[in-house]
Design an enzyme around this catalytic site. Structure first.
Site, PDB file in Angstrom:
ATOM      1  CG  ASP A  22     -20.679 -22.366 -72.863  1.00  0.00           C
ATOM      2  OD1 ASP A  22     -20.190 -21.250 -72.367  1.00  0.00           O
ATOM      3  OD2 ASP A  22     -21.913 -22.195 -73.212  1.00  0.00           O
ATOM      4  CB  SER A  23     -24.631 -22.749 -76.434  1.00  0.00           C
ATOM      5  OG  SER A  23     -24.398 -21.595 -75.658  1.00  0.00           O
ATOM      6  N   GLY A  24     -21.498 -21.649 -77.169  1.00  0.00           N
ATOM      7  CA  GLY A  24     -20.616 -20.867 -78.115  1.00  0.00           C
ATOM      8  C   GLY A  24     -20.847 -19.252 -78.058  1.00  0.00           C
ATOM      9  N   GLY A  25     -22.066 -18.808 -77.353  1.00  0.00           N
ATOM     10  CA  GLY A  25     -22.290 -17.631 -76.952  1.00  0.00           C
ATOM     11  C   GLY A  25     -21.244 -16.661 -76.582  1.00  0.00           C
ATOM     12  CG  PHE A  26     -18.601 -16.879 -72.251  1.00  0.00           C
ATOM     13  CD1 PHE A  26     -17.440 -17.177 -72.038  1.00  0.00           C
ATOM     14  CD2 PHE A  26     -19.291 -15.891 -71.283  1.00  0.00           C
ATOM     15  CE1 PHE A  26     -16.862 -16.608 -71.032  1.00  0.00           C
ATOM     16  CE2 PHE A  26     -18.313 -15.224 -70.403  1.00  0.00           C
ATOM     17  CZ  PHE A  26     -17.225 -15.797 -70.425  1.00  0.00           C
ATOM     18  CG  ASP A  61     -26.142 -17.917 -73.230  1.00  0.00           C
ATOM     19  OD1 ASP A  61     -25.270 -18.454 -74.100  1.00  0.00           O
ATOM     20  OD2 ASP A  61     -25.936 -17.856 -71.986  1.00  0.00           O
ATOM     21  CD  GLN A 120     -27.137 -14.729 -69.652  1.00  0.00           C
ATOM     22  OE1 GLN A 120     -26.786 -14.015 -68.994  1.00  0.00           O
ATOM     23  NE2 GLN A 120     -26.388 -15.920 -70.237  1.00  0.00           N
ATOM     24  N   GLY A 165     -24.442 -15.045 -67.134  1.00  0.00           N
ATOM     25  CA  GLY A 165     -24.152 -13.883 -66.820  1.00  0.00           C
ATOM     26  C   GLY A 165     -23.481 -13.293 -65.446  1.00  0.00           C
ATOM     27  CB  CYS A 186      -2.092 -32.512 -51.612  1.00  0.00           C
ATOM     28  SG  CYS A 186      -2.932 -32.986 -53.208  1.00  0.00           S
ATOM     29  CB  CYS A 213       1.094 -34.219 -53.142  1.00  0.00           C
ATOM     30  SG  CYS A 213       0.596 -32.399 -53.629  1.00  0.00           S
ATOM     31  CG  HIS A 251      -1.263 -29.958 -56.410  1.00  0.00           C
ATOM     32  ND1 HIS A 251      -1.637 -30.578 -55.034  1.00  0.00           N
ATOM     33  CD2 HIS A 251      -1.647 -28.498 -56.032  1.00  0.00           C
ATOM     34  CE1 HIS A 251      -1.998 -29.609 -54.133  1.00  0.00           C
ATOM     35  NE2 HIS A 251      -1.936 -28.436 -54.508  1.00  0.00           N
TER      36      HIS A 251
HETATM   37  C1  LIG Z   1     -15.395 -17.097 -66.537  1.00  0.00           C
HETATM   38  N1  LIG Z   1     -16.852 -16.599 -66.265  1.00  0.00           N
HETATM   39  C2  LIG Z   1     -17.876 -17.170 -67.088  1.00  0.00           C
HETATM   40  N2  LIG Z   1     -17.725 -18.157 -67.891  1.00  0.00           N
HETATM   41  C3  LIG Z   1     -19.119 -18.178 -68.624  1.00  0.00           C
HETATM   42  C4  LIG Z   1     -19.635 -18.830 -69.626  1.00  0.00           C
HETATM   43  C5  LIG Z   1     -20.838 -18.811 -70.137  1.00  0.00           C
HETATM   44  N3  LIG Z   1     -21.413 -19.353 -71.041  1.00  0.00           N
HETATM   45  C6  LIG Z   1     -22.528 -19.304 -71.673  1.00  0.00           C
HETATM   46  N4  LIG Z   1     -23.357 -18.219 -70.920  1.00  0.00           N
HETATM   47  C7  LIG Z   1     -23.089 -17.274 -69.835  1.00  0.00           C
HETATM   48  O1  LIG Z   1     -23.569 -16.611 -69.483  1.00  0.00           O
HETATM   49  C8  LIG Z   1     -21.681 -17.710 -69.391  1.00  0.00           C
HETATM   50  C9  LIG Z   1     -21.220 -16.886 -68.486  1.00  0.00           C
HETATM   51  C10 LIG Z   1     -19.758 -17.172 -67.946  1.00  0.00           C
HETATM   52  N5  LIG Z   1     -19.163 -16.457 -66.971  1.00  0.00           N
HETATM   53 ZN   LIG Z   2      -1.376 -32.417 -54.682  1.00  0.00          ZN
END
Ligand SMILES: CNc1nc2cc3nc[nH]c(=O)c3cc2[nH]1
Ligand SMILES: [Zn+2]
Length: 370
Positions: A92-96, A146, A189, A216, A304, A309, A335
């Site tokens: 992930d790019s770090g924004g969130f 983002d 978004q 988003g 499972c 299990c 599990h």
């Molecule tokens: C746990 N829910 C959730 N994790 C996310 C991570 C995200 N990364 C980048 N941009 C997003 O909009 C974004 C939305 C998210 N919703």
């Molecule tokens: Zn299991």
């Protein structure tokens, strides 16, 4: 290299079967991606991840930028070597994480100023900086920088935020050079506003990314609203490119997302609740610490066949949690991840055999969703 092959689309829903090929191997879609935020899927070794069928894992630009820092990972030869994981990695790019973890952050056109949630030191990440960090990490699939807007929030806020994210996406695309080894996804978004979702999707598609995330969402909105926005948004996304719904991970959310044309999803849920003793089973979730299981010598889930299990009972795992033994968290994590990965394998089979909706129905009835 990066290739997405659309192998089949269901007749009675938007569910689709696909395959992604990267330098570090293939990914069958629809896929669930375990989250390894700080270069580890918590409590799991790489071999255990492979044994349960993990084809790709996530890691996190923000966290790794703060600790251990890009210098150490660069010296290690990149994230794959550093964590000894030789299959695909998506970052992930770090924004969130900036928006969800650090406070007194300031968003400017240039990027985001924030304080480290570790030691409060002043930090700054721009679209270019995010691409540079992901380039050093060496992940196979990287995200454009983002803003994941909060929920609920005004149409005006989303309009401004979404358009800035579009400008940031353009800057990421211009700055991203390592295109042979790393594939950049744009993140759509637009909040819960269909007019803004359409603008974001159309503009992102015009920028011709090799794959698209739907951002988003999974930010506290009701599942029906999420499904409605998701169903609307996937209609604007090219069939020939992967669609990645960020932050989704319980069984129903995954089924609903696949039904609406999503190919990839990630979530910390299965690993996070496992460490707390909440276990996913075909008959719903169970809290293994409950005294109910004190003398229950059956497996967590009789259907499972995961390592946990096949080898341990509810009573034993309950005991481990009761005395705070680390093995309890590990066995529950093995599990829960296996449960979801196996469910996704069954979902892929059901799309291949044209019975996805029937499989979903059966699963929901047994799980207790209906
Ligand atoms: C746990 N829910 C959730 N994790 C996310 C991570 C995200 N990364 C980048 N941009 C997003 O909009 C974004 C939305 C998210 N919703
Ligand atoms: Zn299991």
């Amino acid at each position: 290299m990066f290739k997405f092959e659309l192998l089949k689309t269901a007749k009675d829903s938007k569910a689709r079967l696909g395959k992604i090929t990267t330098n570090h191997g293939e990914i069958e879609t629809p896929i669930f991606m375990p989250v390894g935020t700080r270069a580890t899927v918590k409590t799991m070794t790489p071999d255990e991840l492979k044994e349960i069928g993990s084809q790709i894992i996530l890691s996190n630009t923000y966290h790794l930028f703060l600790r251990p820092g890009t210098e150490i990972i660069e010296k290690a030869g990149g994230l794959h070597k550093f964590m000894n994981w030789d299959k695909p990695i998506l970052t992930d790019s770090g924004g969130f994480q900036v928006f969800s973890l650090s406070d007194n952050r300031k968003i400017t056109e240039e990027g985001v100023h924030f304080r480290s949630h570790i030691d409060g030191s002043k930090m700054f990440i721009s679209p270019e900086k995010s691409i540079d960090i992901q380039n050093i990490l060496g992940s196979d699939i990287i995200m454009a920088f983002d803003e994941c807007a909060p929920y609920p929030v005004s149409h005006e806020y989303i309009d401004n935020s979404m358009r800035r994210t579009l400008r940031w996406a353009e800057r990421c695309k211009v700055h991203h050079k390592n295109t042979d080894n790393q594939t950049l996804f744009g993140i759509i978004q637009g909040g819960m506003y269909k007019d803004l979702r359409e603008i974001s999707a159309r503009e992102m598609v015009d920028m011709d990314f090799k794959g698209y995330s739907i951002g988003g969402l999974s930010v506290g909105e009701p599942i029906d609203l999420m499904n409605d926005i998701l169903d609307f948004t996937t209609d604007f996304m090219p069939e020939s490119k992967p669609r990645y719904l960020m932050g989704v991970g319980s069984p129903d959310y995954l089924f609903e997302a696949v039904e609406r044309g999503v190919d990839m999803a990630d979530c910390v849920l299965p690993t996070r609740i496992a460490r707390n003793g909440t276990v996913l089973t075909h008959n719903g979730k169970i809290a293994i610490k409950n005294a109910l299981y004190k003398e229950d010598f059956s497996a967590l889930d009789k259907e499972c066949d995961c390592y946990t299990c096949r080898n341990f009972s509810k009573a034993y795992i309950r005991h481990l949690f009761n005395v705070d033994e680390i093995l309890g968290m590990r066995l529950a994590t093995i599990h829960n991840l296996y449960f979801l990965l196996d469910m996704m394998k069954n979902i892929r089979e059901s799309i291949r055999g044209d019975y996805f909706l029937e499989y979903k129905d059966d699963f929901y009835k047994k799980y207790g969703y209906k």
